[in-house]
Design a protein around this motif. Structure first.
Motif, PDB file in Angstrom:
ATOM      1  N   UNK A 278       0.850  -1.188   0.000  1.00 55.54           N
ATOM      2  CA  UNK A 278       0.000   0.000   0.000  1.00 55.54           C
ATOM      3  C   UNK A 278       0.885   1.237   0.000  1.00 55.54           C
ATOM      4  N   UNK A 279       1.611   1.414  -1.076  1.00 57.50           N
ATOM      5  CA  UNK A 279       2.600   2.475  -1.192  1.00 57.50           C
ATOM      6  C   UNK A 279       2.397   3.198  -2.524  1.00 57.50           C
ATOM      7  N   UNK A 280       3.054   4.364  -2.712  1.00 58.25           N
ATOM      8  CA  UNK A 280       4.110   5.014  -1.934  1.00 58.25           C
ATOM      9  C   UNK A 280       3.589   5.637  -0.627  1.00 58.25           C
ATOM     10  N   UNK A 281       4.486   5.660   0.361  1.00 57.56           N
ATOM     11  CA  UNK A 281       4.219   6.274   1.652  1.00 57.56           C
ATOM     12  C   UNK A 281       5.317   7.292   1.927  1.00 57.56           C
ATOM     13  N   UNK A 282       4.934   8.474   2.360  1.00 59.27           N
ATOM     14  CA  UNK A 282       5.902   9.503   2.731  1.00 59.27           C
ATOM     15  C   UNK A 282       6.193   9.419   4.222  1.00 59.27           C
ATOM     16  N   UNK A 283       7.479   9.479   4.560  1.00 59.07           N
ATOM     17  CA  UNK A 283       7.904   9.473   5.965  1.00 59.07           C
ATOM     18  C   UNK A 283       8.609  10.795   6.218  1.00 59.07           C
ATOM     19  N   UNK A 284       8.041  11.636   7.058  1.00 57.43           N
ATOM     20  CA  UNK A 284       8.617  12.956   7.311  1.00 57.43           C
ATOM     21  C   UNK A 284       9.240  13.018   8.697  1.00 57.43           C
ATOM     22  N   UNK A 285      10.101  14.026   8.865  1.00 58.11           N
ATOM     23  CA  UNK A 285      10.755  14.224  10.155  1.00 58.11           C
ATOM     24  C   UNK A 285      12.002  13.391  10.340  1.00 58.11           C
ATOM     25  N   UNK A 286      12.509  12.808   9.251  1.00 58.54           N
ATOM     26  CA  UNK A 286      13.676  11.932   9.353  1.00 58.54           C
ATOM     27  C   UNK A 286      14.857  12.538   8.591  1.00 58.54           C
ATOM     28  N   UNK A 287      16.045  12.450   9.188  1.00 55.43           N
ATOM     29  CA  UNK A 287      17.280  12.869   8.529  1.00 55.43           C
ATOM     30  C   UNK A 287      18.118  11.632   8.261  1.00 55.43           C
ATOM     31  N   UNK A 288      19.396  11.818   7.908  1.00 55.21           N
ATOM     32  CA  UNK A 288      20.248  10.702   7.494  1.00 55.21           C
ATOM     33  C   UNK A 288      20.310   9.542   8.458  1.00 55.21           C
ATOM     34  N   UNK A 289      20.602   9.815   9.731  1.00 59.30           N
ATOM     35  CA  UNK A 289      20.791   8.731  10.691  1.00 59.30           C
ATOM     36  C   UNK A 289      19.476   8.011  10.971  1.00 59.30           C
ATOM     37  N   UNK A 290      18.353   8.758  10.969  1.00 58.27           N
ATOM     38  CA  UNK A 290      17.057   8.124  11.210  1.00 58.27           C
ATOM     39  C   UNK A 290      16.679   7.215  10.037  1.00 58.27           C
ATOM     40  N   UNK A 291      17.001   7.665   8.829  1.00 55.53           N
ATOM     41  CA  UNK A 291      16.719   6.834   7.657  1.00 55.53           C
ATOM     42  C   UNK A 291      17.501   5.529   7.729  1.00 55.53           C
TER      43      UNK A 291
END
Length: 542
Positions: free
Chosen positions: A17-30
């Motif tokens: 069930x995508x695409x899904x956007x994930x916000x609030x994440x930077x390099x290390x969180x990704x």
């Protein structure tokens, strides 16, 4: 597990069930999310970054977490006849594609430019990877011919990937997908022994039962005669002005081929060799596709697309290319179509509108990056104590296992619940001290989890993967040398500096330092790579 945001992502991936956007994440969180999703779903992931620097940082973080990650770089196609072209990136790409065929990876990280480049199809690469075994009947002359037809260059002694050397009944070669060169010893027409060996000491390792011989170039036809025949057969499929333009563009290479020489610039014939070329995505089956900062990806692609179009325009005007020899990249619209078909996650720091992607869901992750710990215990306690009072589980990366053991004891002596035992599961109010490094720390408030990393004091991990040390004697300025001086190139050894020469390579004019070697060979070093050179100083010379 059990965290709402994470479970939402898991459900979206598993149900497609995508695409899904994930916000609030930077390099290390990704890196954390990618590591967790790949581990839990068992899927391979393709991560598209806006630039290779960010991709390399992500690769380092994933490797520190125990995820087998590799970087797939972009490369410049070689359309003009130019000797001494570096194939470092091409070999790195071939190595990555071979690992993908073998399943020896979990995550591939690529910049958008590399993902849109055409390359050798997976079935073609698989068919070109031959196996040599001890005891096999394989005349040395035939393997020599095979190496030449597979894009390898013959040298007196192997110095790097894509090269081979023959001495009597001994064959050395270095395939792009190997970590060390291979030495094959023959007894008549039979392979007697196979060993890997060290480039510097020439010392052999343990005997190998078999070894794979992989191509050294992405665009291969075979020997000179086979290549010439393939090009002429393709040319004969055209008529009129288009055929005349193509014939003029192909004339220099056909002349070389008729003389028995395989040109360096076979990249221009990629549309001929592969009527249905592949992209990086063709090496995956139902992957997890992750677009890192899609706005930055689109901006980077617009810039590189403009540059490519200008270069190709110049090549067409110069007659180097012609209509029919001009399709080497896909565009961003193609990527958006693929993103709609794949299990796609879009990661970014901020919420942005994405008109080119029809998102199925939006997951906002509240997390923060933490600065690296400077190594002083009092400073670490200042960071840990407020977190532990809030019921956080904290992990500290201390570098080595020895440092982790010592730090855990030190923290325990100060009244903290600390352990360096990796078998003990973390719990609220405890500190888990582990070996390793990340580029930065991370705090997940919704999961009551914090990770603090020590500053990297140098490289760690497999020594074979460490970068080469910087040349401490590197030239600081062109004024340090004069034409006629002996210089040492970091990779090619001692030569004579002949001055600066302005050359046109693929339509771009650049200044090169000319280094002359024995038997009239010349090396052209971009002035931007001055740090690869140093003055030659004879023993006893001040």
């Amino acid at each position: 597990d059990g965290v709402t945001e994470y479970e939402t992502l898991m459900s979206a991936v598993e149900r497609h069930n995508t695409p899904v956007a994930v916000t609030g994440v930077s390099g290390i969180h990704k890196a954390h999310l990618i590591h967790s999703l790949c581990a839990r779903t068992g899927r391979k992931a393709l991560v598209l970054a806006s630039d290779e620097g960010e991709g390399q940082r992500l690769c380092n973080d994933l490797a520190s977490m125990g995820t087998a990650a590799l970087v797939y770089p972009a490369r410049d196609f070689n359309f003009r006849a130019a000797e001494g072209q570096s194939r470092e990136y091409e070999h790195q790409r071939l190595q990555g594609m071979a690992r993908m065929l073998d399943g020896d990876y979990q995550v591939v990280i690529s910049c958008i430019d590399a993902a849109l480049q055409y390359t050798i199809p997976p079935d073609e690469l698989r068919s070109k990877r031959l196996t040599l075994r001890a005891g096999q009947e394989a005349p040395l002359e035939k393997i020599e011919a095979l190496l030449s037809a597979s894009g390898y260059e013959r040298y007196q002694q192997v110095e790097g990937p894509g090269q081979f050397a023959v001495r009597g009944g001994i064959l050395d070669f270095f395939t792009p997908d190997a970590s060390a060169p291979i030495r094959v010893e023959f007894w008549g027409d039979e392979i007697d022994t196979i060993h890997a060996f060290d480039l510097l000491t020439q010392r052999r390792g343990d005997a190998l039962e078999k070894v794979y011989l992989s191509p050294a170039r992405e665009v291969l036809f075979g020997d000179a005669a086979a290549t010439a025949q393939a090009l002429r057969d393709w040319l004969n499929g055209f008529k009129g002005k288009k055929k005349a333009a193509l014939a003029a563009a192909m004339a220099p290479e056909l002349e070389q081929l008729d003389a028995g020489l395989v040109p360096e610039n076979l990249d221009k014939y990629l549309p001929v060799r592969y009527p249905h070329p592949a992209t990086l995505l063709d090496y995956f089956e139902d992957p997890l596709l992750i677009l890192e900062a899609p706005g930055d990806i689109a901006e980077a692609q617009r810039a590189t697309r403009f540059r490519r179009q200008e270069e190709q325009k110049g090549l067409l005007e110069a007659g180097v290319l012609a209509p029919g020899l001009d399709g080497y990249y896909l565009d961003l619209d193609w990527l958006y179509v693929q993103a709609g078909r794949c299990r796609t996650l879009v990661g970014d720091n901020f919420t942005r509108s994405l008109p080119d992607l029809k998102l199925k869901a939006l997951v906002d992750v509240s997390c923060h990056a933490l600065p690296s710990w400077n190594g002083e215990v009092p400073a670490l306690l200042e960071d840990l104590e407020p977190l532990l009072k809030q019921g956080y589980c904290a992990a500290v990366l201390a570098g080595t296992q020895r440092a982790a053991d010592g730090l855990a004891k030190d923290l325990a002596s100060r009244g903290l619940k600390a352990t360096a035992n990796p078998q003990v599961l973390p719990s609220p109010g405890t500190v888990w001290v582990l070996p390793g490094h990340l580029t930065s720390g991370v705090q997940f408030p919704f999961a009551r989890l914090a990770l603090i990393t020590g500053r990297r004091q140098g490289t760690s991990g497999d020594k074979a993967k460490q970068k080469a040390k910087k040349n401490k004697d590197a030239l600081a300025s062109l004024s340090d040398i004069q034409p006629g001086d002996y210089v040492v190139h970091q990779n090619h050894g001692i030569g004579v500096y002949k001055g600066i020469q302005r050359l046109e390579v693929q339509g771009v004019h650049k200044d090169y330092l000319t280094i002359q070697y024995d038997k009239g060979d010349s090396l052209f070093v971009p002035v931007t790579q001055l740090d690869l050179l140093s003055r030659y100083t004879a023993p006893g010379d001040e």
